[in-house]
Design an enzyme around this catalytic site. Structure first.
Site, mmCIF file in Angstrom:
data_model
loop_
_atom_site.group_PDB
_atom_site.id
_atom_site.type_symbol
_atom_site.label_atom_id
_atom_site.label_comp_id
_atom_site.label_asym_id
_atom_site.label_seq_id
_atom_site.Cartn_x
_atom_site.Cartn_y
_atom_site.Cartn_z
ATOM 1 C CE LYS A 236 -4.116 -1.946 2.359
ATOM 2 N NZ LYS A 236 -3.856 -3.258 2.316
ATOM 3 C CB VAL A 237 3.402 2.441 2.511
ATOM 4 C CG1 VAL A 237 4.523 3.909 2.454
ATOM 5 C CG2 VAL A 237 2.394 2.442 3.564
ATOM 6 C CG ASP A 256 6.160 -7.038 -3.124
ATOM 7 O OD1 ASP A 256 5.980 -8.246 -2.875
ATOM 8 O OD2 ASP A 256 5.547 -6.066 -2.505
ATOM 9 C CB VAL A 315 9.344 5.886 5.771
ATOM 10 C CG1 VAL A 315 9.889 7.147 5.581
ATOM 11 C CG2 VAL A 315 8.716 5.508 4.385
ATOM 12 C CB ALA A 316 9.790 0.181 5.763
ATOM 13 N NE ARG A 317 7.641 -2.205 11.686
ATOM 14 C CZ ARG A 317 6.796 -1.283 11.488
ATOM 15 N NH1 ARG A 317 7.058 0.139 11.004
ATOM 16 N NH2 ARG A 317 5.398 -1.283 11.717
ATOM 17 C CG ASP A 341 9.920 8.292 10.035
ATOM 18 O OD1 ASP A 341 10.224 9.077 10.809
ATOM 19 O OD2 ASP A 341 9.020 7.800 10.010
ATOM 20 C CD GLU A 346 11.669 3.098 15.769
ATOM 21 O OE1 GLU A 346 10.677 3.444 16.499
ATOM 22 O OE2 GLU A 346 11.851 3.130 14.536
ATOM 23 C CG HIS A 365 8.646 5.474 13.990
ATOM 24 N ND1 HIS A 365 8.662 4.313 14.455
ATOM 25 C CD2 HIS A 365 7.630 5.267 13.073
ATOM 26 C CE1 HIS A 365 8.051 3.332 13.765
ATOM 27 N NE2 HIS A 365 7.370 4.075 12.921
ATOM 28 N N GLY A 367 6.331 8.798 10.243
ATOM 29 C CA GLY A 367 5.758 8.210 9.226
ATOM 30 C C GLY A 367 4.254 8.490 9.156
ATOM 31 C CB ALA A 368 1.682 6.783 11.163
#
Length: 629
Positions: A236-237, A256, A315-317, A341, A346, A365, A367-368
């Protein structure tokens, strides 16, 4: 367990139910882990996933499944709290938007308790039916063990679920849901923001000016137009980042292994293999989940395969990057810049070489972290958790098969039939070697690829295991529990010419290498065999062994084998009437005229011992069994 009634004939056998403590169908307590609510004026149906509860913990039968129990419930008073009608209790362990809290408060009792240690969480969790977390709370196996079977759903307010032990959740029958859509745009926008800021040295130039310097020549950037961006993970992202990068004039490729090529082409993106992406890209944007396969996938070896001077956005993990290897790649110029990010730890250490590197742009972090995304995630996860507590199968469930609304609606009545056939089958087994193999045959006019039987298999497993076990079975843990107990459920489809209006003509269960309480249920090959159909939306038993019957599977059931002679229905019916047991359905199937017949009697109540003994004393009755549904 009730005492078997004696019989005047040595050829007769009589078997009581597995447990005299089963709740009757009229009980106010829930009687099913998985069931459907279906309304005749609607084509929709919702699959229920709520836990089952019994009047007592059944322990008197242990040999029908001869394996160690998976789940032990040491505190049944907690289960009593759930079934007493109290509102569900929901623990929110990390900050959640007000709109989400309002949704939860309208349904259950909400407690917000932030910054819990692992020990504090384990101490509290047995009092809650649901837990909502973000990325900071680790929901480990110890948490599920401490819940003692009470916890039904864990909601992850966000996309990633690497902080939840999915294996343990599945074993304990706990549904895990996430909120994968509400923060998609926010995360994609932040990825693009870091991409542009990195290309134009925005963070470094800002810091330089605030320190009193004016260094126009030092912070010359690069243009994005015509550059190649490799999107690693086209979910999605990732797909939203690709759309925005195309708008910036970039050439976008993606890697992917699970993405269909036509979905990528629809966005104007070419799918390539991992090494091609590394070798081709000027910029790399990471959007893959953190799994054992992806952990540390960007390391010294992979950096060495990249184009010299590549720029990386994550910006994932954080865990997908070996951070020490990235520092080395930055130092030797393989990686020109990185914008991060997320981090392995963390917050990262204050003296982190990666964070302090002059060619790295970092954010905490975020991103959201938009107002819109925070509220959207809160509402999305709250609605998913409420739906799960209501028994609905969430579309965002991550440890249960995703079943479409159309399939749920189509198979609704067959789900009830499947569980009841499993429940009947296990009660026909007398123990001995125990149930190890069940063959399920679906007679259907549908093509094999169009018949999704995962729900039906789960329900059959539930019907077989739950009456003789302390385990609670639902769609989440059915296959896992069956495997752990050594129960093999195989399936086959037999094509029949029937109306396409009905997806399944019948469901047949064959139990091999077991002894039966009711000899008439056994075929010549030694298998216990029962078969059922759905008629007018109601499950019916249609075959026992080689005998055809037709009885509605509502209430309880008595199966009698008797000499085929006049007056048998009246004799048994009168005995039941004398003991105030109401007959709701009756059917007789026979082999040959005046030989043997099976009488299947549906009854609303459980007969007492005297009634069952009187039935056994009827001279023409050769064997019978009482079965609880």
């Amino acid at each position: 367990m009730a005492t078997p009634a004696t019989s005047s004939s040595s050829t007769k056998t009589f078997h009581t139910p597995l447990f005299s403590s089963f709740p009757s169908p009229s009980s106010s307590r829930p009687s099913s882990v998985l069931f459907f609510h279906h309304h005749s004026n609607s084509t929709s149906a919702s699959l229920k996933l709520s836990h089952s509860h019994r009047n007592s913990h059944s322990s008197s039968v242990t040999n029908a499944l001869q394996t160690e129990e998976i789940v032990s419930f040491s505190s049944f008073n907690q289960l009593e709290e759930v079934i007493s009608g109290d509102r569900p209790s929901i623990l929110v362990s990390e900050k959640l938007g007000d709109a989400g809290i309002q949704v939860l408060s309208g349904f259950g009792k909400v407690e917000c308790c932030y910054n819990l240690s692992r020990e504090e969480l384990c101490a509290k969790i047995s009092k809650f039916d649901a837990l909502i977390v973000r990325s900071g709370t680790k929901v480990t196996r110890q948490v599920f063990e401490a819940a003692k079977g009470r916890l039904k759903v864990v909601g992850r307010a966000g996309v990633g679920i690497d902080n939840v032990d999915l294996q343990a959740a599945t074993e304990f029958g706990c549904l895990v849901v996430n909120a994968p859509t509400a923060n998609t745009v926010a995360a994609a926008e932040h990825g693009i923001a870091l991409l542009v800021a990195m290309a134009r040295n925005v963070a470094q130039a800002d810091a330089s000016m605030k320190s009193g310097k004016w260094q126009r020549n030092k912070y010359v950037g690069v243009s994005l137009v015509g550059k190649t961006l490799a999107v690693m993970g086209f979910g999605k992202v990732g797909s939203e980042v690709a759309r925005r990068a195309k708008g910036l004039g970039m050439n976008v490729i993606a890697h992917d292994p699970y993405c269909p090529a036509d979905r990528a082409r629809a966005v104007g993106v070419d799918l390539v293999n991992f090494d091609q992406a590394l070798a081709t890209a000027d910029f790399i944007s990471l959007h893959m989940p953190l799994t054992p396969t992806t952990a540390g996938i960007f390391n010294d070896q992979t950096f060495a395969k990249m184009k010299k001077g590549v720029c990386i956005v994550n910006v994932a993990r954080g865990g997908v990057i070996d951070e020490d290897a990235l520092v080395r790649a930055l130092d030797n110029g393989t990686v020109a810049q990185a914008a991060l990010d997320v981090f392995c730890q963390e917050p990262p250490a204050k003296d982190s070489k990666l964070v302090q590197h002059e060619n790295v742009t970092v954010t905490p972090h975020l991103g959201a972290s938009t107002e819109e995304a925070q509220e959207g995630v809160a509402v999305e996860i709250a609605e998913a958790v409420v739906g799960a507590l209501n028994g609905e199968l969430s579309a965002t469930a991550v440890n249960a098969p995703i079943v479409s609304t159309e399939v749920l609606s189509e198979l609704a009545p067959y789900v009830v039939l499947a569980e009841k056939l499993g429940r009947l089958a296990v009660q026909l087994v007398s123990g001995g070697r125990g149930i190890k193999s069940v063959k399920v045959t679906y007679r259907s006019s549908q093509n094999a690829d169009d018949l999704d039987t995962r729900i039906l298999r789960a329900m059959i497993t539930k019907g077989i295991i739950e009456p003789i076990s302390s385990s609670f079975i639902n769609l989440v843990n059915a296959d896992f529990t069956a495997k752990q107990k050594g129960l093999r459920v195989s399936e086959e489809r037999v094509a029949v010419d029937s109306s396409l209006e009905f997806p399944i003509d019948s469901i047949r269960l064959n139990l091999s290498n077991v002894e039966s309480k009711f000899a008439s249920s056994v075929l010549d090959n030694g298998d216990i065999t029962i078969e059922g159909k759905v008629k007018y939306g109601v499950p019916h038993l249609s075959c026992v062994g080689s005998f055809a019957v037709d009885v509605s599977l509502e209430g309880n059931l008595i199966l009698c084998r008797q000499v085929d002679q006049p007056g048998m229905i009246g004799k048994v019916g009168n005995i039941l009437a004398k003991h105030n047991v109401n007959v709701n359905f009756m059917s007789v199937g026979r082999t040959y005229r005046r030989k043997q017949a099976i009488m299947a009697i549906g009854i609303d109540e459980e007969p007492n011992k005297e009634a069952l003994k009187e039935i056994g004393d009827v001279p023409a009755v050769e064997e019978f069994v009482f079965l609880e549904l």
